[in-house]
Design a protein around this motif. Structure first.
Motif, PDB file in Angstrom:
ATOM      1  N   SER A  66      51.462  43.034  42.577  1.00 16.69           N
ATOM      2  CA  SER A  66      52.395  42.245  41.775  1.00 16.69           C
ATOM      3  C   SER A  66      53.222  43.144  40.868  1.00 16.69           C
ATOM      4  O   SER A  66      52.711  44.149  40.340  1.00 16.69           O
TER       5      SER A  66
ATOM      6  N   HIS B 135      55.380  39.180  44.165  1.00  9.24           N
ATOM      7  CA  HIS B 135      55.287  38.162  43.126  1.00  9.24           C
ATOM      8  C   HIS B 135      53.983  38.257  42.323  1.00  9.24           C
ATOM      9  O   HIS B 135      53.008  38.888  42.748  1.00  9.24           O
TER      10      HIS B 135
ATOM     11  N   PRO C 187      49.261  36.229  43.209  1.00  7.95           N
ATOM     12  CA  PRO C 187      49.220  35.775  44.599  1.00  7.95           C
ATOM     13  C   PRO C 187      48.070  34.811  44.832  1.00  7.95           C
ATOM     14  O   PRO C 187      46.948  35.044  44.373  1.00  7.95           O
TER      15      PRO C 187
ATOM     16  N   SER D 174      52.640  31.953  44.775  1.00  9.48           N
ATOM     17  CA  SER D 174      52.581  32.545  43.436  1.00  9.48           C
ATOM     18  C   SER D 174      52.169  31.458  42.439  1.00  9.48           C
ATOM     19  O   SER D 174      52.918  30.511  42.203  1.00  9.48           O
TER      20      SER D 174
ATOM     21  N   SER E 125      48.241  38.043  35.449  1.00  8.66           N
ATOM     22  CA  SER E 125      48.927  37.577  36.657  1.00  8.66           C
ATOM     23  C   SER E 125      49.902  38.615  37.195  1.00  8.66           C
ATOM     24  O   SER E 125      50.257  38.585  38.374  1.00  8.66           O
TER      25      SER E 125
END
Length: 384
Positions: free
Chosen positions: A64, A76, A79, A97, A370
């Motif tokens: 990411s 992204h 995931p 995402s 994230s």
């Protein structure tokens, strides 16, 4: 004949060969129990922090917030659910995402497994969690929000993604297509969630159709009936509360169809369910509270299957960050474990079309954020 083949025989035989109550009870007398896995014990963690059986190796496909190696595309955040699609002699892996900006991306591979491209296939959505692969080669990306929608996307990124509101607006998790009965099954990520099916007016066109919800008793071995949801839009009354007598499921997660059986997971009670589409009966394929000794699988989440062996692979959101395999003869064992990433979860398990490469992600990676997600590939002697 092992239990899963007994189930399939009932599906293939249709109504005339449908299970008697006694046979069904015998077939599902014992949900999966721990035992020696088909691939052997996990070895020490490799350079990527992945513990695998002997003969298997891992590689990082994407991270990411970083450019996918061999491309100019930035992978992204967070995931989540994923699937693979045949692309000539190669294949495509798509991945959701699960952040507020949402969406989904794809990575393209050639026949030798080299990455040849990466790109966006869905934007402008929110909290895209899991989804499902359709027989006509689209990816259903599901929004895990109170008024979430199902988005039908093109893994090649050519056709624009389209919302499918007829499939209901609720906290969608995953979808599984039954091409025989031309039905799509869906899970709902609520502690008092439901199990749904969508019947398109025309198979292959999800723009219109009928949304139904499962009804049944509170037990773990019941026959389901189906009722039409009056208002799939879920406003002002949520879809799960529009029909009386619905069967409640504690946090629906992954969903997978295999030869007449729909498998789905519920994270609130660490269960894997099996629904027989021919008999409308549902049973437990795994329940951590019924395991003798320490349960190998907790925090059940995404689920996929191997088309070559028939084994199920279930990822953990929690536990010790494993993907466990459930064999057709009801043995459950760890297949892999992620180390050094205790603030993450395992997502997006999927096999390539040949069944010899396996993909999954660590949603938050080593950072616990994230923005730190990592997507992996595993190769090795997968059985057929």
């Amino acid at each position: 004949m092992d239990r899963r083949n007994v189930l399939r025989a009932g599906v293939v035989g249709g109504a005339a060969a449908a299970f008697s109550g006694a046979l069904w009870k015998e077939a599902f007398a014992a949900p999966a129990q721990p035992g020696p896995g088909p691939y052997g014990a996990l070895q020490a963690a490799d350079a990527n922090g992945i513990m695998l059986p002997s003969g298997f190796t891992s590689r990082v496909i994407a991270r990411s917030s970083q450019t996918v190696p061999g491309t100019s595309y930035t992978w992204h955040a967070a995931p989540d659910g994923g699937a693979c699609f045949a692309d000539g002699s190669g294949w495509i892996y798509v991945s959701n995402s699960e952040v507020s900006a949402g969406g989904a991306s794809a990575v393209k591979f050639n026949s030798g497994g080299t990455v040849t491209g990466a790109y966006r296939i869905l934007s402008g959505t929110s909290t895209n969690c899991a989804g499902g692969h359709t027989p006509w080669n689209t990816w259903l990306s599901c929004e895990e929000t109170t008024t979430g929608r199902v988005w039908e996307t093109d893994p090649w990124g050519v056709n624009a993604a389209a919302a499918r509101p007829a499939m209901g607006r609720f906290k969608h998790e995953a979808a599984a297509c039954d091409p025989v009965n031309q039905v799509i099954y869906m899970t709902e990520d609520e502690s008092n969630g439901c199990f749904y099916r969508f019947i398109p007016n025309t198979w292959g066109n999800l723009a219109s159709g009928t949304l139904q919800v499962a009804k049944g008793g509170s037990g773990t071995s019941v026959t389901l009936t189906w009722a039409t949801v009056p208002d799939p839009d879920g406003s002002p009354t949520a879809t799960r509360n529009q029909v009386s007598g619905v069967k409640r499921f504690n946090g629906g997660e992954g969903c997978w169809y295999d030869n007449g059986i729909v498998y789905f997971t519920t994270k609130g009670d660490n269960r894997v369910w099996a629904y027989n589409t021919a008999t409308a009966q549902i049973e437990l394929a795994y329940d951590d509270s019924l395991v003798s000794g320490t349960p190998p699988l907790t925090g059940v989440d995404n689920i996929t299957g191997s088309a070559t062996s028939g084994d199920l692979f279930v990822a953990e959101d929690g536990g010790n960050l494993e993907i466990c395999v459930i064999t057709a003869d009801d043995v459950i064992a760890p297949f892999l474990r992620i180390t050094g990433q205790s603030s993450s979860e395992v997502t997006g398990p999927a096999f390539n079309p040949a069944g010899n490469r396996f993909y999954f992600s660590s949603q938050r990676g080593t950072s616990g954020s994230s923005s730190g997600g990592i997507t992996y590939e595993v190769t090795g002697p997968f059985r057929s």
